[in-house]
Scaffold this active site. Structure first.
Site, PDB file in Angstrom:
ATOM      1  N   LYS A 283      13.474 -14.770  -9.967  1.00 28.31           N
ATOM      2  CA  LYS A 283      13.152 -13.757 -10.991  1.00 28.31           C
ATOM      3  C   LYS A 283      12.126 -14.307 -11.977  1.00 28.31           C
ATOM      4  CE  LYS A 283      14.233 -10.948  -9.498  1.00 28.31           C
ATOM      5  NZ  LYS A 283      14.933 -10.696  -8.274  1.00 28.31           N
TER       6      LYS A 283
ATOM      7  N   GLU B  68      18.266 -17.124  -7.105  1.00 24.38           N
ATOM      8  CA  GLU B  68      17.818 -15.790  -7.501  1.00 24.38           C
ATOM      9  C   GLU B  68      17.263 -15.807  -8.935  1.00 24.38           C
ATOM     10  OE1 GLU B  68      17.044 -13.201  -6.098  1.00 24.38           O
ATOM     11  OE2 GLU B  68      17.147 -11.608  -7.572  1.00 24.38           O
TER      12      GLU B  68
ATOM     13  N   TRP C 253      -2.648  -2.761  -1.658  1.00 21.08           N
ATOM     14  CA  TRP C 253      -2.307  -4.180  -1.782  1.00 21.08           C
ATOM     15  C   TRP C 253      -3.158  -4.866  -0.719  1.00 21.08           C
ATOM     16  CZ3 TRP C 253      -0.247  -8.201   1.152  1.00 21.08           C
ATOM     17  CH2 TRP C 253       0.233  -9.295   0.418  1.00 21.08           C
TER      18      TRP C 253
ATOM     19  N   ASN D  62      -1.706   2.118   5.548  1.00 23.09           N
ATOM     20  CA  ASN D  62      -0.816   1.084   5.035  1.00 23.09           C
ATOM     21  C   ASN D  62      -0.408   0.221   6.222  1.00 23.09           C
ATOM     22  OD1 ASN D  62       1.365  -0.393   3.983  1.00 23.09           O
ATOM     23  ND2 ASN D  62       2.777   1.322   4.167  1.00 23.09           N
ATOM     24  N   GLY D  63      -0.703  -1.069   6.180  1.00 25.40           N
ATOM     25  CA  GLY D  63      -0.315  -1.940   7.291  1.00 25.40           C
ATOM     26  C   GLY D  63      -1.436  -2.892   7.656  1.00 25.40           C
TER      27      GLY D  63
ATOM     28  N   GLU E  76       8.554 -14.813 -10.299  1.00 24.45           N
ATOM     29  CA  GLU E  76       7.762 -13.653  -9.890  1.00 24.45           C
ATOM     30  C   GLU E  76       7.269 -12.815 -11.058  1.00 24.45           C
ATOM     31  OE1 GLU E  76       9.699 -10.738  -7.376  1.00 24.45           O
ATOM     32  OE2 GLU E  76      11.619 -11.090  -8.332  1.00 24.45           O
TER      33      GLU E  76
ATOM     34  N   HIS F 160      19.551 -36.666  -5.525  1.00 20.95           N
ATOM     35  CA  HIS F 160      18.813 -37.001  -4.301  1.00 20.95           C
ATOM     36  C   HIS F 160      17.318 -36.743  -4.455  1.00 20.95           C
ATOM     37  CE1 HIS F 160      22.628 -37.685  -2.342  1.00 20.95           C
ATOM     38  NE2 HIS F 160      23.046 -36.571  -2.910  1.00 20.95           N
TER      39      HIS F 160
ATOM     40  N   ARG G 294       3.902  -0.434  -4.814  1.00 22.23           N
ATOM     41  CA  ARG G 294       3.600  -0.926  -3.468  1.00 22.23           C
ATOM     42  C   ARG G 294       2.272  -1.685  -3.404  1.00 22.23           C
ATOM     43  NH1 ARG G 294       6.814   1.697   0.300  1.00 22.23           N
ATOM     44  NH2 ARG G 294       5.394   1.086   1.948  1.00 22.23           N
TER      45      ARG G 294
ATOM     46  N   CYS H 186       0.842  -1.191   0.000  1.00 23.18           N
ATOM     47  CA  CYS H 186       0.000   0.000   0.000  1.00 23.18           C
ATOM     48  C   CYS H 186       0.876   1.239   0.000  1.00 23.18           C
ATOM     49  CB  CYS H 186      -0.952   0.090   1.175  1.00 23.18           C
ATOM     50  SG  CYS H 186      -2.107  -1.260   1.266  1.00 23.18           S
TER      51      CYS H 186
ATOM     52  N   LYS I  99       6.285  -4.245  -3.874  1.00 20.92           N
ATOM     53  CA  LYS I  99       7.738  -4.130  -3.730  1.00 20.92           C
ATOM     54  C   LYS I  99       8.175  -4.145  -2.264  1.00 20.92           C
ATOM     55  CE  LYS I  99      11.838  -2.428  -5.533  1.00 20.92           C
ATOM     56  NZ  LYS I  99      12.380  -3.728  -5.949  1.00 20.92           N
TER      57      LYS I  99
HETATM   58  O1  M6R Z   1      13.234  -4.467   0.507  1.00 21.93           O
HETATM   59  P1  M6R Z   1      13.783  -5.826   0.792  1.00 21.93           P
HETATM   60  O2  M6R Z   1      15.093  -6.059   0.154  1.00 21.93           O
HETATM   61  O3  M6R Z   1      13.838  -6.123   2.265  1.00 21.93           O
HETATM   62  O4  M6R Z   1      12.762  -6.831   0.152  1.00 21.93           O
HETATM   63  C1  M6R Z   1      12.894  -8.209   0.332  1.00 21.93           C
HETATM   64  C2  M6R Z   1      12.070  -8.976  -0.664  1.00 21.93           C
HETATM   65  O5  M6R Z   1      10.718  -8.679  -0.511  1.00 21.93           O
HETATM   66  C3  M6R Z   1      12.495  -8.660  -2.094  1.00 21.93           C
HETATM   67  O6  M6R Z   1      13.846  -8.888  -2.294  1.00 21.93           O
HETATM   68  C4  M6R Z   1      11.683  -9.517  -3.094  1.00 21.93           C
HETATM   69  O7  M6R Z   1      12.011 -10.857  -2.945  1.00 21.93           O
HETATM   70  C5  M6R Z   1      11.982  -9.024  -4.513  1.00 21.93           C
HETATM   71  N1  M6R Z   1      10.839  -8.364  -5.041  1.00 21.93           N
HETATM   72  C6  M6R Z   1      12.329 -10.099  -5.443  1.00 21.93           C
HETATM   73  O8  M6R Z   1      12.628  -9.588  -6.703  1.00 21.93           O
END
Ligand code: M6R
Length: 611
Positions: free
Chosen positions: A488, A484, A77, A103-104, A491, A507, A27, A2, A606
């Site tokens: 990517k 990672e 959100w 927000n929260g 997501e 395994h 957000r 949010c 984000k």
């Molecule tokens: O702001 P932060 O680095 O603490 O965020 C952590 C994760 O939410 C963030 O890295 C998330 O996994 C990314 N959107 C992935 O691309």
């Protein structure tokens, strides 16, 4: 999660609110709404316009000529209540004299709601937020600031709020507890937002609101006090980011822009901490030789992409400093009883500096050791204010939900930290250090070369976009890179991707392999490259297709792979910084080929400021 904005001044608030929201859409984008003191119809009423869906839907619902000098806005959100018109913020109280955005998460909203319902309040939404509006109404006589504080004293949970009152038409009331809020200072106007990019067009003078603080914002002044009415004097910080850094700059997506910005971002990180004379300079981190030598263990705690950076950092710290490192998901760390003590260093990594779990892990660590360090991108964010030491990554604003330049700059920061700690502990000699620093300074150029393969990767993506399951493999410090890469792809393209250390294949995961499940394997030069080749052969023997990340000119690797994603060669310990580049580009182009909404992937936001 949010985004909140607010404006008070002489300009028309409506376009300013909408523009601010557009910078915060990362957000959350389930619904959007604004509230303002309506001047256009002459009614002078508190008006709310809100819509389910993206900001663009809201924009087209705003009548031409709508004007106001004061307003608040929200992009959602969803947590409590489905994305819908009724659940969209802002929310009114019963009298429609108070309006609020939030927000929260309000944890005790059920009991508060029951109490308010019993008292005759009428609710129109399923949100937790609406209880705050009605609670404020309960306490409101003639001082909205008093009523907000009284209401918030009953509320449990995490929140940043902004509220307007029809009766006090010259102010916005804002408060925070657990979710970020910044105030942008202008001349005869002031701004409020969840994050800096929303106000950058107008000001770079920022006040960061702290936990349990309330701000009364008029067009000429900002008064801050705690929930317990202690006055707070806080100087604004002038931030160095500018508006263009947070703009798309002609690129189709922020993600692509941010991928391509990495050489510059990395250069920026390195130049902040490695001086031309070879010394390290840490403005916000002075651990000291004695502390460094006495360190028992390092805990690295983070979420998502930041966690993957931390996993690479473990290899570097153990290699260069000889200290054991534990890496943990923040959401797990905070709910176990971690054996962290006063001679341990807790490193939390976060792009936003606001991630709820990471922040909680930092607080837990701080109860047990004074050695806490944040590796953070966003200036002035909560983690930077609560950690004893901070290393800023200096990546500039990262808007794309999928983290890219934040990751590589976190890696650079971790590497610099490892070298610095190694130097302080005497485990790295002067000559070795100079060598590492030189190798580090060559990295931006190498990243540039890795990025020059963009078109080839785009081609490979076309061949792979039709598959629905992927396996990512790596070994040693490239295993986190595989994780990672898989994250990517998941997501932004909504494809199933799993990552494993290649040695684990036998395994279990090898059972997945057939011609329908391609593997993306990191097979650049390393002490485990031959092992990696064997694992790849095992996949090929089972008719699996393999796209290998390999060093340019590595003919042996070329022969084995079905697709080659090339990166230049450098020292083994630096390869993770290069190997991630083709992974990011591959995920980007696959998602683009599939027509996905790359900068705003479904269900994600984000900044994860709720648990
Ligand atoms: O702001 P932060 O680095 O603490 O965020 C952590 C994760 O939410 C963030 O890295 C998330 O996994 C990314 N959107 C992935 O691309």
């Amino acid at each position: 999660m949010c985004g909140i904005v607010g404006y008070i001044g002489e300009k028309n608030a409506v376009p300013i609110l909408l523009e601010g929201l557009s910078k915060l859409e990362y957000r959350g984008y389930d619904s959007a709404g604004i509230s303002f003191l309506d001047e256009s119809t002459g009614s002078g009423q508190l008006k709310v316009i809100k819509r389910e869906g993206r900001l663009s839907v809201l924009e087209s619902a705003i009548p031409e000529g709508t004007s106001a000098r004061l307003g608040i806005g929200h992009t959602r959100w969803a947590t409590h209540g489905v994305p819908s018109f009724v659940n969209a913020h802002p929310h009114f109280d019963c009298t429609h004299e108070i309006v609020l955005v939030h927000n929260g998460i309000i944890e005790n909203y059920r009991e508060l709601k029951e109490k308010l319902l019993a008292g005759g309040h009428v609710f129109t939404s399923e949100t937790d937020t609406e209880v705050i509006a009605h609670l404020i109404e309960e306490y409101y006589e003639e001082d909205i600031e008093f009523a907000v504080k009284a209401a918030l004293n009953e509320v449990k949970g995490a929140y940043a709020i902004a509220a307007l009152s029809l009766r006090e038409r010259d102010r916005i009331i804002a408060a925070r507890m657990g979710s970020p809020l910044i105030i942008g200072l202008g001349e005869g106007e002031n701004f409020l937002a969840s994050d800096i990019p929303a106000v950058l067009k107008y000001t770079r003078r920022i006040i960061f609101l702290d936990e349990r603080e309330v701000a009364v914002i008029t067009k000429d002044e900002v008064h801050i006090s705690t929930f317990r009415n202690t006055r707070v004097e806080r100087e604004p910080v002038t931030i160095t980011w500018d508006e263009t850094m947070a703009a798309k700059d002609g690129y189709e997506h922020f993600m692509l822009k941010e991928i391509l910005e990495q050489p510059r971002a990395l250069q920026q990180t390195i130049s902040q901490y490695v001086c031309p004379d070879g010394k390290f300079s840490f403005e916000h981190m002075d651990l000291g030789e004695d502390t460094a030598r006495e360190l028992n263990r390092v805990f690295i705690i983070a979420c998502g992409t930041s966690l993957h950076a931390g996993m690479v950092g473990k290899y570097w710290i153990e290699q260069f400093c000889g200290i054991p490192v534990e890496v943990d998901y923040a959401s797990e760390f905070r709910y176990r009883s971690p054996l962290i003590s006063e001679r341990d260093l807790a490193v939390v990594i976060s792009q936003s500096g606001e991630t709820a779990d990471t922040l909680a892990a930092l607080r837990l660590s701080a109860e047990r050791t004074k050695h806490t360090l944040g590796i953070v991108n966003v200036l002035g964010s909560t983690i930077t204010r609560e950690a004893r030491h901070t290393i800023y990554t200096h990546a500039g604003p990262e808007i794309g939900v999928a983290s890219t330049k934040a990751f590589t700059t976190q890696l650079a920061a971790l590497l610099i930290l490892s070298l610095h700690l190694g130097k302080l502990r005497g485990s790295i000699g002067r000559h070795e250090l100079t060598l590492h620093q030189k190798q580090l300074s060559d990295l931006p150029q190498l990243l540039e070369t890795a990025l020059s393969m963009q078109e080839r990767i785009e081609e490979t993506a076309k061949s792979l976009a039709g598959y629905s399951d992927f396996l990512f493999l790596g070994r040693n410090m490239n295993f986190p890179i595989a994780l990672e890469g898989a994250l990517k792809l998941k997501e932004i393209s909504y494809l199933h991707a799993e990552a494993y250390p290649a040695g684990e294949m036998k395994h279990g995961p090898i059972a997945l392999i057939d011609e329908r499940m391609p593997t993306i394997a990191v097979a650049t030069g390393s002490h485990v490259q031959e092992k990696m080749f064997s694992n790849i052969q095992e996949i090929k023997a089972r008719r699996g297709l393999v796209a290998g990340i390999i060093n340019t000119g590595d003919s042996k690797a070329r022969e084995i792979m079905d697709f080659c994603l090339e990166v230049p060669e450098t020292q083994e310990y630096l390869m993770p910084l290069l190997n991630i580049i083709p992974m990011q580009l591959l995920a980007y182009y696959i998602a683009r080929d599939r027509g996905c909404d790359i900068d705003k992937p479904r269900n994600l936001a984000k900044s994860v400021t709720v648990e």
